[in-house]
Design a protein around this motif. Structure first.
Motif, short mmCIF file in Angstrom:
data_model
loop_
_atom_site.label_atom_id
_atom_site.label_comp_id
_atom_site.label_asym_id
_atom_site.label_seq_id
_atom_site.Cartn_x
_atom_site.Cartn_y
_atom_site.Cartn_z
N PHE A 82 0.82 -1.21 0.00
CA PHE A 82 0.00 0.00 0.00
C PHE A 82 0.85 1.26 0.00
O PHE A 82 0.40 2.33 0.42
CB PHE A 82 -0.92 -0.01 1.23
CG PHE A 82 -1.67 -1.30 1.41
CD1 PHE A 82 -2.73 -1.64 0.58
CD2 PHE A 82 -1.29 -2.21 2.40
CE1 PHE A 82 -3.40 -2.83 0.73
CE2 PHE A 82 -1.97 -3.40 2.57
CZ PHE A 82 -3.04 -3.73 1.72
N ASP A 83 2.10 1.15 -0.47
CA ASP A 83 3.01 2.30 -0.50
C ASP A 83 3.18 2.93 0.87
O ASP A 83 3.38 4.15 0.99
CB ASP A 83 2.53 3.35 -1.51
CG ASP A 83 2.66 2.89 -2.94
OD1 ASP A 83 3.66 2.19 -3.24
OD2 ASP A 83 1.79 3.21 -3.77
N TYR A 84 3.05 2.10 1.91
CA TYR A 84 3.20 2.56 3.29
C TYR A 84 2.20 3.66 3.64
O TYR A 84 2.40 4.43 4.58
CB TYR A 84 4.64 3.03 3.55
CG TYR A 84 5.66 2.00 3.11
CD1 TYR A 84 5.87 0.84 3.83
CD2 TYR A 84 6.37 2.17 1.91
CE1 TYR A 84 6.76 -0.13 3.40
CE2 TYR A 84 7.26 1.20 1.47
CZ TYR A 84 7.45 0.06 2.22
OH TYR A 84 8.34 -0.90 1.77
N PHE A 85 1.11 3.72 2.88
CA PHE A 85 0.05 4.72 3.08
C PHE A 85 0.62 6.14 3.09
O PHE A 85 0.02 7.05 3.65
CB PHE A 85 -0.71 4.46 4.38
CG PHE A 85 -1.52 3.20 4.37
CD1 PHE A 85 -2.39 2.91 3.33
CD2 PHE A 85 -1.42 2.28 5.41
CE1 PHE A 85 -3.15 1.74 3.31
CE2 PHE A 85 -2.18 1.11 5.42
CZ PHE A 85 -3.05 0.84 4.36
N THR A 86 1.77 6.32 2.47
CA THR A 86 2.43 7.62 2.45
C THR A 86 2.73 7.99 1.01
O THR A 86 3.45 7.27 0.31
CB THR A 86 3.74 7.58 3.26
OG1 THR A 86 3.46 7.10 4.59
CG2 THR A 86 4.36 8.97 3.36
N TYR A 87 2.18 9.11 0.57
CA TYR A 87 2.26 9.49 -0.84
C TYR A 87 2.92 10.86 -0.94
O TYR A 87 2.34 11.87 -0.54
CB TYR A 87 0.86 9.50 -1.45
CG TYR A 87 0.15 8.17 -1.27
CD1 TYR A 87 0.32 7.14 -2.20
CD2 TYR A 87 -0.62 7.92 -0.14
CE1 TYR A 87 -0.29 5.91 -2.03
CE2 TYR A 87 -1.24 6.69 0.05
CZ TYR A 87 -1.08 5.69 -0.88
OH TYR A 87 -1.67 4.46 -0.70
N ALA A 88 4.14 10.86 -1.47
CA ALA A 88 4.92 12.10 -1.57
C ALA A 88 5.03 12.56 -3.01
O ALA A 88 5.01 11.75 -3.95
CB ALA A 88 6.32 11.87 -0.99
N LYS A 89 5.14 13.88 -3.16
CA LYS A 89 5.27 14.47 -4.49
C LYS A 89 6.28 15.61 -4.48
O LYS A 89 6.46 16.29 -3.48
CB LYS A 89 3.92 15.01 -4.98
CG LYS A 89 2.93 13.96 -5.44
CD LYS A 89 1.70 14.61 -6.04
CE LYS A 89 0.73 13.59 -6.60
NZ LYS A 89 -0.44 14.25 -7.23
N GLN A 90 6.92 15.78 -5.63
CA GLN A 90 7.75 16.96 -5.89
C GLN A 90 7.70 17.23 -7.38
O GLN A 90 7.82 16.31 -8.18
CB GLN A 90 9.19 16.75 -5.42
CG GLN A 90 10.00 18.05 -5.40
CD GLN A 90 11.35 17.87 -4.75
OE1 GLN A 90 12.11 16.99 -5.14
NE2 GLN A 90 11.66 18.71 -3.79
N ASN A 91 7.48 18.49 -7.74
CA ASN A 91 7.30 18.85 -9.15
C ASN A 91 6.16 18.07 -9.80
O ASN A 91 6.26 17.64 -10.96
CB ASN A 91 8.59 18.62 -9.95
CG ASN A 91 9.70 19.56 -9.52
OD1 ASN A 91 9.45 20.64 -9.00
ND2 ASN A 91 10.93 19.13 -9.74
N ASN A 92 5.10 17.84 -9.02
CA ASN A 92 3.91 17.12 -9.51
C ASN A 92 4.21 15.68 -9.91
O ASN A 92 3.40 15.04 -10.58
CB ASN A 92 3.28 17.85 -10.70
CG ASN A 92 2.68 19.18 -10.30
OD1 ASN A 92 2.05 19.29 -9.25
ND2 ASN A 92 2.88 20.19 -11.12
N ALA A 93 5.36 15.16 -9.48
CA ALA A 93 5.71 13.77 -9.77
C ALA A 93 5.82 13.00 -8.45
O ALA A 93 6.20 13.55 -7.41
CB ALA A 93 7.03 13.70 -10.52
N LYS A 94 5.51 11.72 -8.52
CA LYS A 94 5.60 10.87 -7.33
C LYS A 94 7.04 10.77 -6.86
O LYS A 94 7.97 10.60 -7.67
CB LYS A 94 5.05 9.48 -7.64
CG LYS A 94 5.12 8.52 -6.48
CD LYS A 94 4.55 7.15 -6.87
CE LYS A 94 4.64 6.17 -5.71
NZ LYS A 94 4.09 4.83 -6.10
N ALA A 95 7.24 10.89 -5.55
CA ALA A 95 8.56 10.71 -4.96
C ALA A 95 8.53 9.40 -4.17
O ALA A 95 8.04 9.37 -3.03
CB ALA A 95 8.90 11.88 -4.04
N PRO A 96 8.97 8.29 -4.75
CA PRO A 96 8.84 6.98 -4.10
C PRO A 96 9.80 6.79 -2.93
O PRO A 96 10.85 7.44 -2.84
CB PRO A 96 9.17 6.00 -5.23
CG PRO A 96 10.05 6.78 -6.15
CD PRO A 96 9.58 8.20 -6.08
#
Length: 213
Positions: free
Chosen positions: A89-103
């Motif tokens: 579940f992606d660790y229930f943590t969803y990060a972004k920078q420059n409108n792109a996903k930061a995994p």
């Protein structure tokens, strides 16, 4: 047992005494810390998730001695299993920078603790796959897309910065109120029939935004 299976087992165990409610089934109070690397880039996010009383009681069942809360050592296997299961579940943590996903990479510094009231808190650090440049806005949200688990930020200092360069700050963007049509959807049947990839939880998630000069 992993997070969702543990809750399902709990509901089945309590079936006759606790009415099955609409989503969510478990509540988590979140406190997060955005950690900076020595070179000034954002290294990752450190979480402390405090679970509700019902989940905590089931999680520590059979653990501890003489009525005392279980130790970190006793809780270590559960901590390991739960965090490993969160990868799905992606660790229930969803990060972004420059409108792109930061995994993120696999969690580090994982441990569970239970306080005197046997309330369980899960601690872990999520390192970014690639440290993020601090001079570009970085944001993240903590939520379950299916809203099986309700994540809410702690009221006091829910998101802080660690080792941040001078002038960096964090702000919180609260979600907008659900419209009447969304409120009408909050039934068990709606969530059970939710299509794969549906993302209802984001509508209820606060966004933390880190900005540096």
């Amino acid at each position: 047992m992993t997070l969702r299976p543990l809750l399902i087992a709990l509901l089945l165990t309590l079936g006759g005494t606790v009415a099955v409610r609409a989503h969510p089934h478990v509540w988590v109070a979140v406190r997060s810390e955005v950690v900076f690397a020595p070179d000034g880039r954002i290294a990752g996010v450190r979480h402390a998730w405090e679970f509700d009383e019902m989940y905590s009681a089931f999680a520590v069942q059979g653990l501890g001695k003489d009525g005392k809360p279980p130790t970190r050592e006793e809780l270590a296997p559960l901590a390991k299993t739960n965090v490993e299961s969160l990868a799905e579940f992606d660790y229930f943590t969803y990060a972004k920078q420059n409108n792109a996903k930061a995994p993120f990479k696999a969690p580090e510094e994982v441990w569970l603790e239970a306080n005197d009231k046997k309330i369980v808190t899960l601690h872990f650090f999520l390192p970014l796959e690639t440290p993020a440049a601090a001079k570009k806005p970085f944001s993240f949200q903590v939520y379950d897309p299916t809203y099986f688990v309700s994540f809410g930020l702690e009221k006091k200092d829910p998101v802080t910065l660690a080792r941040a360069p001078a002038g960096c700050s964090v702000s919180l963007m609260e979600p907008g109120p659900l419209v009447a049509a969304d409120n009408q959807k909050l039934s068990e049947a709606f969530f059970q029939n939710m299509s794969p990839g549906a993302d209802f939880g984001v509508k209820l998630a606060t966004r933390a935004i880190v900005a540096c000069p």
